[in-house]
Scaffold this motif. Sequence first.
Motif, mmCIF file in Angstrom:
data_model
loop_
_atom_site.group_PDB
_atom_site.id
_atom_site.type_symbol
_atom_site.label_atom_id
_atom_site.label_comp_id
_atom_site.label_asym_id
_atom_site.label_seq_id
_atom_site.Cartn_x
_atom_site.Cartn_y
_atom_site.Cartn_z
ATOM 1 N N VAL A 95 0.830 -1.207 0.000
ATOM 2 C CA VAL A 95 0.000 0.000 0.000
ATOM 3 C C VAL A 95 0.867 1.260 0.000
ATOM 4 O O VAL A 95 0.607 2.220 -0.713
ATOM 5 C CB VAL A 95 -0.954 -0.010 1.207
ATOM 6 C CG1 VAL A 95 -1.659 1.336 1.353
ATOM 7 C CG2 VAL A 95 -1.984 -1.119 1.063
ATOM 8 N N TYR A 96 1.942 1.244 0.813
ATOM 9 C CA TYR A 96 2.821 2.422 0.880
ATOM 10 C C TYR A 96 3.490 2.698 -0.467
ATOM 11 O O TYR A 96 3.482 3.821 -0.963
ATOM 12 C CB TYR A 96 3.874 2.196 1.960
ATOM 13 C CG TYR A 96 4.950 3.246 1.967
ATOM 14 C CD1 TYR A 96 4.722 4.502 2.503
ATOM 15 C CD2 TYR A 96 6.200 2.976 1.416
ATOM 16 C CE1 TYR A 96 5.702 5.473 2.507
ATOM 17 C CE2 TYR A 96 7.194 3.940 1.402
ATOM 18 C CZ TYR A 96 6.945 5.186 1.957
ATOM 19 O OH TYR A 96 7.915 6.139 1.944
ATOM 20 N N VAL A 101 3.935 5.686 -5.494
ATOM 21 C CA VAL A 101 4.033 5.699 -6.954
ATOM 22 C C VAL A 101 2.867 6.470 -7.560
ATOM 23 O O VAL A 101 3.031 7.253 -8.510
ATOM 24 C CB VAL A 101 4.094 4.261 -7.496
ATOM 25 C CG1 VAL A 101 3.976 4.252 -9.021
ATOM 26 C CG2 VAL A 101 5.380 3.586 -7.062
ATOM 27 N N GLY A 102 1.665 6.274 -6.986
ATOM 28 C CA GLY A 102 0.503 6.988 -7.485
ATOM 29 C C GLY A 102 0.630 8.500 -7.324
ATOM 30 O O GLY A 102 0.277 9.269 -8.223
ATOM 31 N N LEU A 103 1.129 8.937 -6.158
ATOM 32 C CA LEU A 103 1.306 10.365 -5.929
ATOM 33 C C LEU A 103 2.325 10.969 -6.897
ATOM 34 O O LEU A 103 2.124 12.052 -7.454
ATOM 35 C CB LEU A 103 1.729 10.620 -4.484
ATOM 36 C CG LEU A 103 0.668 10.348 -3.414
ATOM 37 C CD1 LEU A 103 1.272 10.499 -2.017
ATOM 38 C CD2 LEU A 103 -0.517 11.293 -3.582
ATOM 39 N N GLY A 107 1.450 13.698 -9.764
ATOM 40 C CA GLY A 107 2.146 14.982 -9.812
ATOM 41 C C GLY A 107 2.814 15.224 -11.146
ATOM 42 O O GLY A 107 2.722 16.329 -11.701
ATOM 43 N N LEU A 108 3.494 14.193 -11.657
ATOM 44 C CA LEU A 108 4.145 14.347 -12.960
ATOM 45 C C LEU A 108 3.121 14.557 -14.073
ATOM 46 O O LEU A 108 3.328 15.372 -14.983
ATOM 47 C CB LEU A 108 5.007 13.121 -13.254
ATOM 48 C CG LEU A 108 6.276 12.965 -12.410
ATOM 49 C CD1 LEU A 108 6.959 11.646 -12.732
ATOM 50 C CD2 LEU A 108 7.237 14.123 -12.672
ATOM 51 N N THR A 109 1.998 13.818 -13.983
ATOM 52 C CA THR A 109 0.960 13.968 -15.009
ATOM 53 C C THR A 109 0.371 15.376 -14.998
ATOM 54 O O THR A 109 0.180 15.993 -16.052
ATOM 55 C CB THR A 109 -0.148 12.932 -14.786
ATOM 56 O OG1 THR A 109 0.418 11.619 -14.820
ATOM 57 C CG2 THR A 109 -1.221 13.058 -15.859
ATOM 58 N N GLU A 110 0.077 15.890 -13.785
ATOM 59 C CA GLU A 110 -0.460 17.241 -13.699
ATOM 60 C C GLU A 110 0.541 18.277 -14.216
ATOM 61 O O GLU A 110 0.167 19.251 -14.873
ATOM 62 C CB GLU A 110 -0.836 17.559 -12.251
ATOM 63 C CG GLU A 110 -2.035 16.758 -11.744
ATOM 64 C CD GLU A 110 -2.334 17.057 -10.290
ATOM 65 O OE1 GLU A 110 -1.493 17.745 -9.646
ATOM 66 O OE2 GLU A 110 -3.379 16.614 -9.794
#
Length: 661
Positions: A95-96, A101-103, A107-110
């Motif tokens: 989960v961590y 990775v999701g965060l 961030g990179l996508t935004e």
Amino acid sequence: MEQRPGAGARARYWFDTTLARGTSALVGWLVLVCLAVVVPASAALVWTSGHAPATLSGKVAAIWHLTGETMRLGGTTGSPARVALSVLLALVALVYVSTLVGLITTGLTERLIALRRGRSKLLERGHVVVLGWSEQVFTVVGELVAAGANQRRSAVALLADRDKTAMEESLQSKVGPTGRTRLICRSGPSADPAVLALTSPATADSVIVLPPDASRSDADVVKALLALRATGRGGDVTVPVVAAVRDSGYLLAARLAAGSRGVVLESDTVTARLIAQAARRPGLSLVHRDLLDFAGDEFYPAAHPSLAGREFGEALLSYGNASAVGLIRGGVPWLNPPARTVLEPDDQLLVIAADDDTAELADCAPLVDERSVAGPRPPDTRPERLLVLGWNRRAPLVLREWGRNAPPGSVADVVADEDEATVRAACDGGDSGDRGDGGGGDDGGDWTCVALRGDTTRPETLAGLDLGSYDSVIVLGQEPRAGEPPEEPDTRTLVTLLVLRHLEQRTGRELPVVTELTDDGNRPLAPLGPGADVIISGKLIGLLMAQISQNHHLAAVFDELFSAGGTQLHLRSAADYVVTGHETSFATVVAAARDRGECAIGYRSRAEARRAPGYGLRLNPPKADRRRWSEGDEVVVVAGEGRRGAVRSGGLPLPRRTPRG
């Protein structure tokens, strides 16, 4: 009786219903699918291994250990509590890591989306900001790229309410490689001060506000200028601004919004005047285009203290590779001053040269052959006949400008799919008669306007005209009708030109034709002779705006040079200056023009008028160049407007700058 769904359909429905429950069901199915693949594969590896445990429990433990390592769910064996703790720790770690990775991915996508949308702030200094998107954008950006070719670092920031990627692709296809100049696109409305601030206008060298295209209003230009004021210190524009509007009704508002450092052009008036003047003297559009683009010779100030105390007429023959056209006194340009004007120590000469540091002093007076200087000839005051094919919003301006210098008795025939009363009213400046007065007032000429209703794309319309009786023809692009594509006017213009060309070949006479197009890409398609006058709507405005943005002192030069009266550019017969049929130097032409109160800056050869790319035009030739002058050659001069009808030439208007204070 209704047939029951099969087992496969019920299974798919049950599976879809399960997935519809949300993320937990999706995760559960993902775990089951993975276990269905990993467990059998792990069992096969354990059973086929040469070091597999001998007992069944040992093999089961090995399968669990391999499965746990594969799925990162913990591979510890032993008591159920020990296995459960191992799985719990693995799930926490999973989960961590997945959340981290999701965060990072989010961030990179935004950030990438923001960069693609062009919403990041520029940290540039000394760049040029271009606001808006219209037909002039490719000309302006291309000229700015050419101007920055000899600079170490230059940047052009473009802000328009269009997709950033689409703008970059369009500019790359139309402008091509930008060399040392960095092209930075930002997306958003230029009338929003917060978005406009992204281009850092306060640190820019200049700001260019493009005129709107046919689908937008001049009010957008005024709003962009007001937004620029809002981003400045004290609510004022702190950077030099060059803008343009189409409708004269917005001119005062745009000038007030641009402030004391702003220059606002009236694009329709400039285009109309060039069309009218090119009709009177074919080839004049080539002169303007050559002087205004950065590929040829341009206007530069030249400081040579050694010329102080000498007369301006002497300075005309003091440069071997540059052409003097005026002087700058007290920061104010003075075009074509009297030849006996004495140069003061602080004066700068205004010259046409290849670059700002190429004007070199050279005594060219010995090159003058006084015996080749021609005597004065009587002016040509015969009436002219003009044929105008088509009608648009610039047509009244074209007719009034043509009539301004038309000799008495001249006639303009207008053939258009337009109400005849509308055409006559435009010619008369609002009167209802058949006779035009060039707009009324003291500037009007004694000329007549004849309105004829007809479709210029139909052969029978043009066949009914006596084409051989006209001195020149103007083909105007019609305004797009409701629902028509924007390229429709050029299509109609090309059809008209094709029919006109056919009739010319049938009658055996080639007419001087001035054509108005909206798209520069249609120029090669136009069935015209080489070197013909083709006015690309907006291209001249783009060239003017780019020139002024790079040298703000040129605004006053163009203000005088392209105004309705006063000092202008002219194409005049070489026989007015030198004896034709004899070989002589260009210095002799300069001296002859000086004696007439003019500044000669070039010539156009009749023998090469059909040869690309120059079409016989040569600006700023060396004074030592010698050639045999023919009757059809023309000389390019900077001179006063002169008596109406005496000389058939002219220039373009550039609205005056807003006065300071």
